[in-house]
Design an enzyme around this catalytic site. Structure first.
Site, PDB file in Angstrom:
ATOM      1  N   GLU A 114       0.834  -1.191   0.000  1.00  0.00           N
ATOM      2  CA  GLU A 114       0.000   0.000   0.000  1.00  0.00           C
ATOM      3  C   GLU A 114       0.872   1.245   0.000  1.00  0.00           C
ATOM      4  OE1 GLU A 114      -2.621  -0.459   3.348  1.00  0.00           O
ATOM      5  OE2 GLU A 114      -3.858  -1.947   2.333  1.00  0.00           O
ATOM      6  N   HIS A 241      -9.204   9.711   4.135  1.00  0.00           N
ATOM      7  CA  HIS A 241      -8.906   8.661   3.158  1.00  0.00           C
ATOM      8  C   HIS A 241      -9.163   9.232   1.771  1.00  0.00           C
ATOM      9  CE1 HIS A 241      -8.679   4.882   1.054  1.00  0.00           C
ATOM     10  NE2 HIS A 241      -8.253   4.318   2.169  1.00  0.00           N
ATOM     11  N   ARG A 288      -1.144   8.960   2.028  1.00  0.00           N
ATOM     12  CA  ARG A 288      -2.545   9.384   1.939  1.00  0.00           C
ATOM     13  C   ARG A 288      -2.737  10.890   1.997  1.00  0.00           C
ATOM     14  NH1 ARG A 288      -5.579   4.927   5.795  1.00  0.00           N
ATOM     15  NH2 ARG A 288      -5.210   3.126   4.437  1.00  0.00           N
ATOM     16  N   HIS A 349     -11.253   9.805   7.957  1.00  0.00           N
ATOM     17  CA  HIS A 349     -11.007   8.362   8.057  1.00  0.00           C
ATOM     18  C   HIS A 349     -10.329   7.940   9.355  1.00  0.00           C
ATOM     19  CE1 HIS A 349     -10.276   4.321   6.652  1.00  0.00           C
ATOM     20  NE2 HIS A 349      -8.963   4.457   6.752  1.00  0.00           N
ATOM     21  N   SER A 389      -2.494   0.707  11.779  1.00  0.00           N
ATOM     22  CA  SER A 389      -3.357   0.953  12.935  1.00  0.00           C
ATOM     23  C   SER A 389      -3.807  -0.325  13.635  1.00  0.00           C
ATOM     24  CB  SER A 389      -4.574   1.784  12.525  1.00  0.00           C
ATOM     25  OG  SER A 389      -5.202   1.225  11.398  1.00  0.00           O
ATOM     26  N   LEU A 390      -4.185  -1.346  12.882  1.00  0.00           N
ATOM     27  CA  LEU A 390      -4.647  -2.577  13.530  1.00  0.00           C
ATOM     28  C   LEU A 390      -3.522  -3.237  14.314  1.00  0.00           C
ATOM     29  CD1 LEU A 390      -6.960  -4.196  10.791  1.00  0.00           C
ATOM     30  CD2 LEU A 390      -7.640  -2.898  12.814  1.00  0.00           C
TER      31      LEU A 390
END
Length: 522
Positions: A114, A241, A288, A349, A389-390
């Site tokens: 990403e 986002h 982003r 986001h 983040s997760l």
């Protein structure tokens, strides 16, 4: 009613549930969920979880540097190193709880790449990774007899010395959390006493009209800690986002994962022209904040309300395989992503700031931990690197659990906490006053405190929000507690924090971009 627990967990995403699972068995756990276990930001995370797993081409140093660069060199290197190096162990824990990440035929992880990542390191489950994690954790939580789940319960305030009649200010040493006042589905406020409290209430997206967050993301935990005189920082860094599906009327907006740009998706303006080469050499794989500002610029330049994401040049079968949920959602709207451009626009986001915590996830308030999007660990700095983040949530939930387990027996339950006092209050006669105020906050934040800011816009937003603050505080004191009035109060508090800290930052840095302090060109 007064309920007593060793651990009180407020919030039921990946952060709250993973903490609850780690401390269960070493004490009784209450898990407070304002709606149901299924409704959390975790479940909407499409892209995946960033972790170094392919050591043939990747390593910790690369992931650390990618994170710090994306964060505009505002990240805390110690926090970054902690998350990156502990990530593989937490991935194994998630797998142990039943999470299935996609694998190739040879059994190795099928990794995505990403924006901002120098290597393929994103573990995923098709394009609904968050949902897979959420469902796996829900099954584990419901199967654990030591965890009591309270769905449709809403935490109103954390309990500190303030509720015992003592004056508490931001300079008061040793502010301590003894639990929380919680609104039940019956409209009664119960007292939850705990030795340890964990805040895991997620983000603030619902402060904005256009957001990818579930509408429960009203910044409750941040607002509660701020009112309790805890330290909150970096609230100016709101990540928009770049590619939410543009479909007016949808709230929240459907997310078009960043992995689709990693897959080869190309951004085009409404004339079908590629444009990212004008803004960054990394093109559609730029971080982003850069992509969101580029899209914002294109839209304003031409007066458009969206741009396009194009994957029509990719193999149709491969596209359907990698992004089945996006394919289905768009098809419902008459868009075949294998043949048609996808209309997209930026949406609020992710919050990079929040409740300031240390390496053990401890806040500035004793016995209160904060984990997940409501916390500020220092990992993200000025901008979150995709899919960090997760993994941050589970790494810091693990740190909080390990620290709490070694200290919990030294904390006594406070028995002298008074019941919630709503004497002389009444139910609001006109709910329209609350709903209209929420719309006004959304409009103020979207118009004046969005992707591009200025001192004039922030001042105007401040003045308008101040009026709503005075009206709402008066209404809160006169009214019986309800989720609606509490959420309005929280989004006003959060809006104020975003504005105040945006006004204090006299530079364009990371996600905070102001025309009054344009970035210095290198």
């Amino acid at each position: 009613m007064t309920r007593k627990y060793d651990y009180l967990v407020i919030g039921s995403g990946i952060a709250g549930m993973s903490f609850a699972l780690k401390v269960a068995g070493k004490g009784r756990v209450a898990l407070i969920c304002k709606t149901t276990l299924d409704e959390a930001n975790t479940a909407l995370a499409q892209g995946g979880v960033a972790s170094v797993t392919n050591l043939e081409v990747d390593n910790f140093d690369k992931h650390i540097e990618d994170t710090i660069i994306a964060g505009d060199f505002l990240s805390d290197r110690e926090a970054v190193t902690k998350v990156v190096t502990e990530a593989p162990g937490q991935i194994r824990q998630l797998i142990g709880w039943g999470v299935n990440f996609d694998r190739k035929d040879d059994g190795t992880f099928d990794l995505h790449r990403e924006g901002g990542h120098s290597e393929f390191r994103i573990l995923h489950h098709a394009d609904n990774t968050g949902y897979e994690i959420q469902q796996s954790l829900i099954r584990a939580v419901r199967a654990n007899p030591e965890i009591d789940v309270y769905e449709n319960h809403f935490a109103i305030e954390i309990i500190t010395q303030h509720h015992l009649g003592k004056i508490v200010t931001r300079r008061t040493p040793d502010i301590t959390c003894y639990g929380a006042y919680v609104l039940t589905p019956e409209g009664v406020v119960d007292t939850f006493l705990s030795r340890v409290t964990l805040m895991a209430t997620g983000g603030v997206g619902a402060v904005y009209q256009t957001t990818t967050n579930p509408l429960v993301a009203t910044g409750d935990g941040i607002a509660m800690v701020y009112r309790a005189k805890g330290t909150v920082r970096d609230m100016e860094f709101i990540q928009f986002h770049p590619t939410a599906l543009f479909h007016p009327g949808d709230r929240p907006s459907f997310l078009i994962t960043e992995a689709m740009r990693g897959y080869g998706g190309v951004l085009r303006n409404m004339r079908g022209e590629e444009f990212m080469h004008k803004y960054d050499p990394r093109l559609s794989l730029a971080p982003r904040d850069i992509v969101a500002r580029a899209i914002d610029s294109e839209m304003k330049q031409y007066g458009d309300d969206h741009v396009y994401l194009d994957v029509t040049h990719k193999d149709p079968e491969e596209t359907r395989h990698h992004f089945p949920n996006i394919y289905r959602k768009c098809l419902e709207l008459g868009i075949d992503i294998t043949r048609d451009y996808i209309p997209v626009a930026p949406a609020a986001h992710y919050l990079c700031g929040g409740i300031k915590v240390d390496g053990n996830a401890q806040s500035s308030i004793n016995r209160l931990y904060a984990v997940g999007e409501c916390s500020c660990t220092g990992l993200h700095g000025g901008n979150r690197l995709a899919s960090n983040s997760l993994i941050e949530a589970v790494v810091y939930a693990d740190a909080a659990a390990r620290h709490a387990l070694t200290h919990v027996q030294g904390y006594e339950l406070r028995e002298d906490v008074p019941a919630w006092n709503d004497e002389g209050t009444r139910h609001p006669e006109e709910m329209v006053l609350i709903t209209q105020s929420i719309k006004e906050v959304n409009q103020i934040m979207g118009t004046y405190v969005g992707i591009v800011r200025s001192n004039l816009r922030l001042d105007r937003a401040w003045n308008r929000l101040d009026i709503l603050y005075e009206e709402t505080e008066r209404l809160f004191k006169e009214s019986k507690a309800s989720r609606e009035i509490c959420e309005l109060r929280n989004i006003i508090n959060v809006g104020y924090l975003i504005m105040r800290q945006a006004k204090e930052r006299k530079e364009s840095r990371g996600l905070h971009y102001t025309v009054d302090y344009p970035p210095v060109k290198q």
